[in-house]
Design a protein around this motif. Structure first.
Motif, short mmCIF file in Angstrom:
data_model
loop_
_atom_site.label_atom_id
_atom_site.label_comp_id
_atom_site.label_asym_id
_atom_site.label_seq_id
_atom_site.Cartn_x
_atom_site.Cartn_y
_atom_site.Cartn_z
N TYR B 37 0.85 -1.18 0.00
CA TYR B 37 0.00 0.00 0.00
C TYR B 37 0.89 1.24 0.00
O TYR B 37 2.01 1.21 0.50
N ARG B 38 0.34 2.31 -0.52
CA ARG B 38 1.02 3.60 -0.44
C ARG B 38 0.11 4.55 0.35
O ARG B 38 -1.11 4.60 0.11
N GLN B 39 0.69 5.26 1.29
CA GLN B 39 -0.09 6.22 2.05
C GLN B 39 0.13 7.61 1.49
O GLN B 39 1.28 8.08 1.40
N LEU B 40 -0.96 8.21 1.09
CA LEU B 40 -0.90 9.56 0.55
C LEU B 40 -0.70 10.56 1.68
O LEU B 40 -0.88 10.24 2.85
N PHE B 41 -0.35 11.79 1.32
CA PHE B 41 -0.15 12.82 2.34
C PHE B 41 -1.45 13.12 3.08
O PHE B 41 -1.42 13.59 4.22
N SER B 42 -2.58 12.80 2.46
CA SER B 42 -3.87 13.00 3.13
C SER B 42 -4.10 11.97 4.22
O SER B 42 -5.01 12.12 5.05
N GLY B 43 -3.31 10.90 4.21
CA GLY B 43 -3.48 9.82 5.17
C GLY B 43 -4.15 8.59 4.58
O GLY B 43 -4.11 7.52 5.17
N GLU B 44 -4.75 8.74 3.43
CA GLU B 44 -5.44 7.62 2.80
C GLU B 44 -4.44 6.56 2.35
O GLU B 44 -3.37 6.88 1.82
N MET B 45 -4.80 5.31 2.57
CA MET B 45 -3.99 4.18 2.14
C MET B 45 -4.52 3.68 0.80
O MET B 45 -5.71 3.39 0.68
N VAL B 46 -3.64 3.57 -0.17
CA VAL B 46 -4.04 3.15 -1.51
C VAL B 46 -3.40 1.81 -1.82
O VAL B 46 -2.18 1.66 -1.73
N PHE B 47 -4.22 0.85 -2.20
CA PHE B 47 -3.73 -0.47 -2.57
C PHE B 47 -2.94 -0.40 -3.87
O PHE B 47 -3.35 0.25 -4.84
N LEU B 48 -1.79 -1.08 -3.92
CA LEU B 48 -0.97 -1.09 -5.11
C LEU B 48 -0.95 -2.45 -5.79
O LEU B 48 -1.24 -2.58 -6.98
N ILE B 49 -0.60 -3.49 -5.05
CA ILE B 49 -0.39 -4.80 -5.63
C ILE B 49 -0.35 -5.83 -4.52
O ILE B 49 -0.10 -5.47 -3.36
N TYR B 50 -0.63 -7.09 -4.84
CA TYR B 50 -0.50 -8.12 -3.82
C TYR B 50 0.08 -9.39 -4.45
O TYR B 50 0.00 -9.60 -5.66
N GLN B 51 0.68 -10.22 -3.61
CA GLN B 51 1.28 -11.48 -4.01
C GLN B 51 0.73 -12.59 -3.13
O GLN B 51 0.91 -12.56 -1.91
N PRO B 52 0.07 -13.59 -3.74
CA PRO B 52 -0.37 -14.73 -2.94
C PRO B 52 0.77 -15.72 -2.78
O PRO B 52 1.59 -15.89 -3.70
N SER B 53 0.81 -16.39 -1.65
CA SER B 53 1.93 -17.29 -1.37
C SER B 53 1.99 -18.47 -2.31
O SER B 53 3.05 -19.01 -2.59
N PHE B 54 0.81 -18.87 -2.81
CA PHE B 54 0.78 -20.08 -3.62
C PHE B 54 1.19 -19.82 -5.08
O PHE B 54 1.31 -20.75 -5.87
#
Lengths: 117, 113
Positions: B37-54
């Motif tokens: 996630y990236r947190q903007l200066f406003s405080g909002e968390m923005v999803f970027l990417i995810y990796q599943p273990s499998f």
């Protein structure tokens, strides 16, 4: 789609007062999470609801903190007898729920900055 | 115990450069997911990417990709062609059960124009 809405954006309370923070999840999302963010502790998980039922409150301080989700459209985090160490940004997030294990990302609100004087 | 570790508190790059942000984690679960996630200066968390273990294949999404080293329990976020707008704090997060995310301490990235 308005996103997750948290109110108020800022709240200042005196020591010993009560603070209630509100969260409106994204419509249709069945899971709601509360996190607390401070410089020292970073992002801490507090509690989580699914279909309005409390699932995991392992991160909640046992005293003074409580969370509820009375309906699908909002959740509240209440802090009784606030202390200066409760000062933090409280973030609410929602997500859809899929038992199939797809990537249910959390969608975060902008947070409520609580300052306890 | 800290489940997710981001040892770089800060990072910097020049416009157009590739940036790599590192993360390591601890889990005993077979199935898990790592999110960025990236947190903007406003405080909002923005999803970027995810990796599943499998999934042994490194995930990609636009200018974001990951380098997943499962045996070392480490994962890096790679941002190609970085831009000043990419500046912010990047968080790595581990999800084991349900959707609860456990976050690292974040890396504050500055991309110079």
């Amino acid at each position: 789609n308005a996103g997750v809405i948290q109110t108020p954006r800022h709240k200042v309370t005196g020591k010993g007062q009560e603070a209630t923070l509100w969260c409106e999840p994204i419509s249709g999302h069945s899971a709601v999470f509360w996190y607390r963010q401070t410089i020292v502790q970073g992002l801490e998980f507090l509690t989580y609801f699914r279909n309005q039922a409390p699932i995991d409150d392992s991160g909640m301080p046992k005293e003074r903190f409580s969370a509820q989700m009375p309906n699908q459209s909002h959740s509240t985090l209440k802090i009784q007898s606030t202390q200066p160490q409760d000062s933090a940004v409280y973030l609410c997030a929602s997500s859809p729920w899929d038992w199939g294990g797809a990537a249910e990302t959390l969608y975060f609100g902008s947070g409520t900055r609580l300052t306890v004087l | 115990a800290q489940r997710v570790t981001q040892v770089q508190p800060t990072g910097s790059s020049q416009w157009g450069e590739e940036v790599t942000l590192d993360c390591s984690y601890e889990t005993s679960e077979y199935f898990y997911r790592i999110f960025w996630y990236r947190q903007l200066f406003s405080g909002e968390m923005v999803f970027l990417i995810y990796q599943p273990s499998f999934d042994t294949q490194n995930q990609r999404s636009g200018r974001y990709s990951v380098v997943f080293q499962k045996s070392f329990k480490s994962i890096s976020l790679v941002i190609s062609a970085s831009q000043p707008e990419d500046s912010g704090t990047y968080f790595c997060a581990l999800s084991e059960l349900y959707n609860v995310l456990y976050f690292g301490s974040g890396t504050k990235l500055t991309v110079e124009p």
